[in-house]
Write a protein that holds these residues in place. Structure first.
Motif, PDB file in Angstrom:
ATOM      1  N   UNK A 138      14.528  -0.013  -2.117  1.00 23.35           N
ATOM      2  CA  UNK A 138      14.057  -0.628  -3.353  1.00 23.35           C
ATOM      3  C   UNK A 138      12.686  -0.109  -3.757  1.00 23.35           C
ATOM      4  N   UNK A 139      11.761   0.020  -2.823  1.00 24.50           N
ATOM      5  CA  UNK A 139      10.433   0.468  -3.237  1.00 24.50           C
ATOM      6  C   UNK A 139      10.422   1.944  -3.600  1.00 24.50           C
ATOM      7  N   UNK A 181      -0.381   3.829  -2.749  1.00 24.12           N
ATOM      8  CA  UNK A 181      -0.892   5.142  -2.360  1.00 24.12           C
ATOM      9  C   UNK A 181      -0.003   6.271  -2.876  1.00 24.12           C
ATOM     10  N   UNK A 182       1.291   5.995  -3.034  1.00 29.81           N
ATOM     11  CA  UNK A 182       2.176   7.001  -3.619  1.00 29.81           C
ATOM     12  C   UNK A 182       1.771   7.289  -5.066  1.00 29.81           C
ATOM     13  N   UNK A 183       1.486   6.246  -5.826  1.00 31.39           N
ATOM     14  CA  UNK A 183       1.063   6.431  -7.223  1.00 31.39           C
ATOM     15  C   UNK A 183      -0.279   7.161  -7.288  1.00 31.39           C
ATOM     16  N   UNK A 184      -1.188   6.815  -6.401  1.00 31.37           N
ATOM     17  CA  UNK A 184      -2.500   7.467  -6.402  1.00 31.37           C
ATOM     18  C   UNK A 184      -2.393   8.930  -5.975  1.00 31.37           C
ATOM     19  N   UNK A 185      -1.589   9.207  -4.960  1.00 33.47           N
ATOM     20  CA  UNK A 185      -1.447  10.572  -4.460  1.00 33.47           C
ATOM     21  C   UNK A 185      -0.805  11.482  -5.503  1.00 33.47           C
ATOM     22  N   UNK A 186       0.060  10.918  -6.313  1.00 31.23           N
ATOM     23  CA  UNK A 186       0.732  11.696  -7.369  1.00 31.23           C
ATOM     24  C   UNK A 186      -0.280  12.310  -8.334  1.00 31.23           C
ATOM     25  N   UNK A 187      -1.426  11.671  -8.513  1.00 26.19           N
ATOM     26  CA  UNK A 187      -2.453  12.216  -9.400  1.00 26.19           C
ATOM     27  C   UNK A 187      -3.040  13.512  -8.854  1.00 26.19           C
ATOM     28  N   UNK A 188      -3.080  13.643  -7.532  1.00 21.48           N
ATOM     29  CA  UNK A 188      -3.637  14.838  -6.904  1.00 21.48           C
ATOM     30  C   UNK A 188      -2.562  15.882  -6.604  1.00 21.48           C
ATOM     31  N   UNK A 189      -1.415  15.416  -6.158  1.00 18.21           N
ATOM     32  CA  UNK A 189      -0.308  16.294  -5.769  1.00 18.21           C
ATOM     33  C   UNK A 189       0.959  15.780  -6.431  1.00 18.21           C
ATOM     34  N   UNK A 190       1.310  16.300  -7.588  1.00 20.90           N
ATOM     35  CA  UNK A 190       2.464  15.791  -8.340  1.00 20.90           C
ATOM     36  C   UNK A 190       3.733  15.750  -7.477  1.00 20.90           C
ATOM     37  N   UNK A 236       8.945   3.378  -7.164  1.00 17.79           N
ATOM     38  CA  UNK A 236       8.058   4.540  -7.307  1.00 17.79           C
ATOM     39  C   UNK A 236       8.659   5.545  -8.283  1.00 17.79           C
ATOM     40  N   UNK A 237       9.953   5.820  -8.159  1.00 19.09           N
ATOM     41  CA  UNK A 237      10.602   6.763  -9.082  1.00 19.09           C
ATOM     42  C   UNK A 237      10.457   6.309 -10.531  1.00 19.09           C
ATOM     43  N   UNK A 238      10.692   5.022 -10.774  1.00 19.13           N
ATOM     44  CA  UNK A 238      10.608   4.530 -12.147  1.00 19.13           C
ATOM     45  C   UNK A 238       9.185   4.627 -12.683  1.00 19.13           C
ATOM     46  N   UNK A 239       8.201   4.311 -11.849  1.00 19.88           N
ATOM     47  CA  UNK A 239       6.800   4.393 -12.305  1.00 19.88           C
ATOM     48  C   UNK A 239       6.404   5.825 -12.624  1.00 19.88           C
ATOM     49  N   UNK A 240       6.961   6.789 -11.875  1.00 12.95           N
ATOM     50  CA  UNK A 240       6.580   8.188 -12.054  1.00 12.95           C
ATOM     51  C   UNK A 240       7.571   8.963 -12.931  1.00 12.95           C
ATOM     52  N   UNK A 278       0.824  -1.207   0.000  1.00 13.69           N
ATOM     53  CA  UNK A 278       0.000   0.000   0.000  1.00 13.69           C
ATOM     54  C   UNK A 278       0.863   1.264   0.000  1.00 13.69           C
ATOM     55  N   UNK A 279       2.083   1.178   0.514  1.00 13.16           N
ATOM     56  CA  UNK A 279       2.978   2.337   0.493  1.00 13.16           C
ATOM     57  C   UNK A 279       3.198   2.786  -0.944  1.00 13.16           C
ATOM     58  N   UNK A 280       3.494   1.859  -1.829  1.00  6.80           N
ATOM     59  CA  UNK A 280       3.736   2.201  -3.233  1.00  6.80           C
ATOM     60  C   UNK A 280       2.435   2.571  -3.954  1.00  6.80           C
TER      61      UNK A 280
END
Length: 405
Positions: A82-83, A60-69, A87-91, A56-58
């Motif tokens: 590692x996680x 929620x990070x991806x989801x939160x990025x949609x609201x707050x880049x 996250x960096x690679x996904x974003x 959920x850490x990862x």
């Protein structure tokens, strides 16, 4: 824009709000649920049950990025490295990528990348007891069995005899573990900073043998060396070679461990792309005036950092980790009567019960102290031990349960 901070540490050890104030950006902190209410000054704080393992850490990070880049992702602890990279690679964010994180987290990958150019002990990834059996047949005993992504000597076992191998054979499945030949000698640690792809700060220190033999409850003693000591430059040179071979991030703190054998060889043990534990960071701050995690955080966010021009320390420093003993703690030190003690962090209180040490850094408390030279440092260490022996008192406990961690 926002900075996402993955943080496993208590509020008394990290000061991201202060460190990153000049960025003027929103600070989002993800942390274990039991620390969630300890960071009221941050813009957003999310607490997670089972923080170290939770996906959920990862998510929620991806989801939160949609609201707050999110512009940067910070992670100072080994369990988050590692996680944070995922996250960096996904974003599509700058910073340590997954290949780099794996090379610095997986000790088999690490040594596979290094073994052609840097002396390493024989090693083998384990899946079952058969790989362990074959390794011992080829390389002999003693061996060290440990997690491929372990830290702080946790779950690390030094095996001297065939009888001591039997529990591992009975267990059968050893996925996530590795075995390597035991290397005799002195263990050194090299800590510092890489900034803008350049090695900018190097500190060298040494452990007593309690790091691996922590079950003997002798206490871990770590002292920093002066650059004039002959071994310093050799250890720095090997560390530079390791950093050059591995996919090292543009900005990172690091903690490297190297053996110095009785026949004067240097053998690589491991390296991590994070600051060393056991209050090594405070030893470095006392000696060089640099808070490694603060400098690393600022560099990762594009902020300016002032670093020393040389590796000559202002003072020599050391830390002693007071060992746990089996039983009930009945006498404890509130503060030390020595002006050369710079930091004391007790971790247990009278009345708490312990089973003894479960890892090298699993202690009653830590004491950081300083001196002008190695002779004075050794004398103060002896004085410290005498005071601790007199004032830290244990009583037997019939049914010990772990406390104070």
């Amino acid at each position: 824009m926002a900075i996402l901070i993955l943080n496993r540490f208590p509020a008394k050890l990290v000061f991201f709000k202060e460190w990153l104030q000049e960025s003027g950006e929103e600070l989002i902190l993800f942390t274990p649920s039991y620390y969630e209410n300890d960071f009221p000054e941050y813009d957003i704080v999310r607490g997670f049950e089972n923080y170290v393992q939770s996906s959920l850490v990862e998510i929620e990070a991806l989801q939160l990025h949609q609201e707050r880049p999110i512009r940067r992702v910070l992670a100072l602890d080994e369990s988050d490295i590692l996680r944070a990279a995922r996250i960096r690679e996904r974003l599509g964010l700058p910073g340590q990528d997954v290949a780099s994180a794996v090379a610095y987290r997986d000790k088999v990958v690490m040594k596979s990348l290094l073994q052609d150019d840097v002396p390493c002990p024989a090693f083998q990834r384990l899946e079952t007891g058969m790989e362990l059996y074959d390794f011992v047949q080829e390389h002999g005993l003693p061996v060290v069995i440990k997690p491929i992504d372990g830290m702080g000597a946790m779950n690390t076992t030094l095996v001297h005899t065939a009888e001591e191998l039997q529990p591992f054979y009975r267990k059968g499945r050893l996925t996530g573990m590795m075995v390597e030949s035991y290397v005799p000698g002195t263990m050194y640690h090299i800590d510092g900073l890489v900034a803008n792809d350049k090695l900018r700060l190097v500190s060298v220190g040494t452990y007593n043998d309690a790091c691996l033999n922590y079950r003997a409850n002798e206490g871990l003693y770590i002292r920093l060396l002066h650059p004039e000591e002959p071994i310093f430059q050799r250890l720095q040179a090997m560390t530079e070679r390791v950093l050059a071979i591995l996919p090292t991030p543009e900005h990172t703190s690091f903690h490297c461990e190297i053996f110095h054998t009785p026949d004067d060889q240097l053998i690589f043990c491991e390296i991590a792309s994070r600051t060393g534990g056991g209050r090594i960071s405070e030893c470095v701050r006392q000696a060089y005036g640099v808070e490694l995690d603060e400098a690393w955080s600022k560099l990762s966010c594009g902020l300016d950092v002032q670093l020393p021009e040389t590796n000559v320390p202002r003072v020599l420093s050391a830390v002693y980790l007071i060992p746990k003993q089996p039983g009930r703690l009945v006498g404890m030190i509130e503060q030390f009567p020595f002006d050369w003690v710079q930091e004391y962090q007790p971790r247990m209180q009278p009345g708490m019960v312990s089973q003894g040490q479960l890892a090298a850094a699993d202690t009653v408390g830590s004491v950081v102290f300083i001196a002008g030279d190695q002779t004075e440092l050794a004398a103060r260490h002896a004085e410290l031990l005498a005071y601790i022996e007199q004032h830290v008192i244990w009583a037997p406990e019939e049914e010990s349960v772990e406390a104070g961690r």
